[in-house]
Design a protein around this motif. Structure first.
Motif, PDB file in Angstrom:
ATOM      1  N   GLY A  20     118.928   7.944 125.807  1.00 36.79           N
ATOM      2  CA  GLY A  20     119.293   7.503 127.153  1.00 36.79           C
ATOM      3  C   GLY A  20     118.127   7.562 128.113  1.00 36.79           C
ATOM      4  N   GLY A  21     117.285   8.595 127.959  1.00 34.29           N
ATOM      5  CA  GLY A  21     116.151   8.770 128.866  1.00 34.29           C
ATOM      6  C   GLY A  21     115.065   7.731 128.680  1.00 34.29           C
ATOM      7  N   LEU A  22     114.978   7.165 127.493  1.00 30.99           N
ATOM      8  CA  LEU A  22     113.983   6.111 127.268  1.00 30.99           C
ATOM      9  C   LEU A  22     114.359   4.820 127.984  1.00 30.99           C
ATOM     10  N   LYS A  23     115.631   4.675 128.327  1.00 28.45           N
ATOM     11  CA  LYS A  23     116.097   3.471 129.038  1.00 28.45           C
ATOM     12  C   LYS A  23     116.282   3.738 130.525  1.00 28.45           C
ATOM     13  N   TYR A  24     116.741   4.952 130.878  1.00 27.97           N
ATOM     14  CA  TYR A  24     116.978   5.303 132.278  1.00 27.97           C
ATOM     15  C   TYR A  24     116.071   6.471 132.666  1.00 27.97           C
ATOM     16  N   HIS A  25     115.516   6.408 133.878  1.00 33.42           N
ATOM     17  CA  HIS A  25     114.568   7.435 134.325  1.00 33.42           C
ATOM     18  C   HIS A  25     115.219   8.812 134.360  1.00 33.42           C
ATOM     19  N   VAL A  26     116.381   8.910 134.986  1.00 31.99           N
ATOM     20  CA  VAL A  26     117.153  10.146 135.052  1.00 31.99           C
ATOM     21  C   VAL A  26     118.625   9.793 134.873  1.00 31.99           C
ATOM     22  N   GLN A  27     119.344  10.616 134.123  1.00 32.78           N
ATOM     23  CA  GLN A  27     120.774  10.422 133.924  1.00 32.78           C
ATOM     24  C   GLN A  27     121.533  11.664 134.379  1.00 32.78           C
TER      25      GLN A  27
END
Length: 364
Positions: free
Chosen positions: A119-126
Motif C-alpha cells: 500500500g505504501g508503494l502506491k500511497y504516501h501515507v495510509q
C-alpha cells in the motif's frame, strides 16, 4: 459459472489447479516419492488458496471492512485448520505447534508488513482504525501469556508432569476461546461504532454471486483437505531430504502456504487504500489462530489425535510469538503507515525464519 470461468482464464496462478488431480493421482501411483509429493502438494494448495481468496472477497464485498476482515480471516484460516487437523490425526504435534506459532507470527509480521509495503508503494501515507488494531493487539497479548504459562511452569516446577501440563492446556484452551468470543461481542455488538472503518468501496464488477462464492468455498475446502492429507504424510521425509526441521516446515512453509488466501485479499485491499480491511485480516487472523484455532486443536486432540496435545511450545516459539505481539502492538498504535514500516516488519519476520532454519529446536 461464467464469473468463475473468466477468473480461471485470466488468473495465471489458477492454472496451477491442474496440479490438484496430478498430486492426487501421484499419491496413488508413487506413494513413496515423498519429496515430489511434498512439492506438488505445496504448489497445489497455492491456487486453491487463491481461489478461496476470490470467493471470500466476493462474500466480503457485501459487508463493511470490520466484518469483512473477520470473514476473510475466518475463511482464510480454513486452510491452516485443515492442514493442522490432518497433522493432528497423524500425531505430528511438532508440525501442528509450529504451524500455530508460525501462523501467528506470519500474520502479525509478514502479512501486516507486506500490506503496509504494498500500500505504501502506491500511497504516501495510509491511515486505519487504531481502536481495532489495539483490540487485536490486546487479544494477541492474552494468547502470548497463555503460551508462556505451560512452558514456564514445565521448566521451573519439577512436580508438574505431562498430565498436569495437559490439564492446564485444556483449561487455558477454554479460557482463550471465551476471550475470543468476548472480543467478537465487544467489537461487533456492544461497541461496534468504535471499530467502524472507512466506507467500503463499490462492489467489483468481477465479484461473484453469493451462491457461486459459497459453492466454491465448499468445493475448495474439500480439495484442500484431500491435498493436505498428502502434504502431511509426505512432509516428514521430504523435510529430511530438504534439510528442514518439522518446526521450520510448520512455522514457515505451512504458515505461508496456508495463509496464501487471506494474504492475497489483504494485499489487494492495501493497494485499493482499504487498509482497515488489510489490518483487520492480518491481525484478526493472528488473533483467530491464537485464541480459537490453536485452542480448538488442543481440544480436538482428545478425539482426533493419538494422545492429547498440550500448549507447551519450545522456548524459541514462545519468544517469537511474544516479540511479534509486542512489535505489532507498537507499530499499529499510531494508526498510520508507510512503506518503510512494512519493510521493517518483513525484516523482523526474516530474522525469525532464518534463525529457526539455522538453529532448529533441540532434538530436531
Amino acid at each position: 459459472m461464467k464469473p468463475l470461468l473468466i477468473e480461471l482464464r485470466h488468473n495465471r496462478m489458477l492454472w496451477l489447479l491442474v496440479l490438484v488431480p496430478v498430486v492426487l493421482l501421484a499419491a496413488e501411483i508413487i506413494p513413496d516419492a515423498h519429496t515430489l509429493l511434498f512439492l506438488l502438494s505445496v504448489l497445489a494448495i497455492v491456487p486453491l488458496a487463491a481461489l478461496l481468496s476470490h470467493a471470500t472477497e466476493s462474500v466480503a464485498e457485501r459487508t463493511g471492512d470490520a466484518v469483512g476482515g473477520l470473514l476473510n480471516a475466518t475463511l482464510g484460516n480454513l486452510t491452516e485448520l485443515v492442514i493442522a487437523i490432518a497433522a493432528l490425526h497423524a500425531g505430528q504435534y511438532t508440525l501442528v505447534k509450529g504451524s500455530v506459532a508460525g501462523a501467528i507470527v506470519t500474520n502479525a509480521l509478514f502479512m501486516l508488513g507486506a500490506s503496509f509495503l504494498v500500500g505504501g508503494l502506491k500511497y504516501h501515507v495510509q491511515e486505519y482504525n487504531r481502536a481495532s488494531a489495539r483490540l487485536n493487539a490486546g487479544l494477541l497479548l492474552l494468547a502470548a501469556v497463555a503460551l508462556v504459562s505451560p512452558s514456564a511452569i514445565a521448566r521451573t516446577d519439577f512436580a508438574a508432569g505431562a498430565v498436569m501440563t495437559q490439564k492446564l492446556s485444556a483449561g487455558l484452551a477454554v479460557l482463550l476461546i471465551v476471550g475470543y468470543g468476548l472480543g467478537l461481542l465487544f467489537s461487533l455488538k456492544t461497541h461496534r461504532e468504535i471499530f467502524a472503518g472507512a466506507e467500503q468501496a463499490e462492489a467489483d464488477e468481477l465479484s461473484w454471486p453469493i451462491g457461486l462464492a459459497l459453492g466454491t468455498l465448499a468445493v475448495v475446502t474439500l480439495l484442500v483437505a484431500l491435498v493436505s492429507e498428502i502434504f502431511v504424510e509426505s512432509v516428514q521425509e521430504a523435510a529430511k531430504v530438504l534439510g528442514m526441521s518439522p518446526a521450520f516446515v510448520g512455522f514457515v512453509v505451512v504458515a505461508l502456504v496456508g495463509g496464501a488466501a487471506e494474504m492475497t485479499v489483504a494485499l489487494s485491499a492495501a493497494r485499493k487504500n482499504r487498509l482497515d480491511l488489510s489490518v483487520g485480516i492480518a491481525l484478526g487472523s493472528a488473533v483467530q489462530i491464537a485464541l480459537f484455532v490453536g485452542p480448538v486443536l488442543v481440544l480436538l486432540s482428545y478425539v482426533v489425535g493419538p494422545t492429547p496435545m498440550d500448549l507447551q511450545f519450545w522456548p524459541g516459539a514462545v519468544v517469537m510469538v511474544f516479540v511479534a505481539t509486542l512489535v505489532a502492538a507498537f507499530i499499529t498504535n499510531g494508526g498510520r503507515s508507510a512503506w518503510f514500516i512494512g519493510a521493517l516488519l518483513i525484516l523482523v519476520y526474516a530474522v525469525f525464519a532464518m534463525t529457526l532454519y539455522v538453529l532448529p529446536p533441540k532434538g530436531q
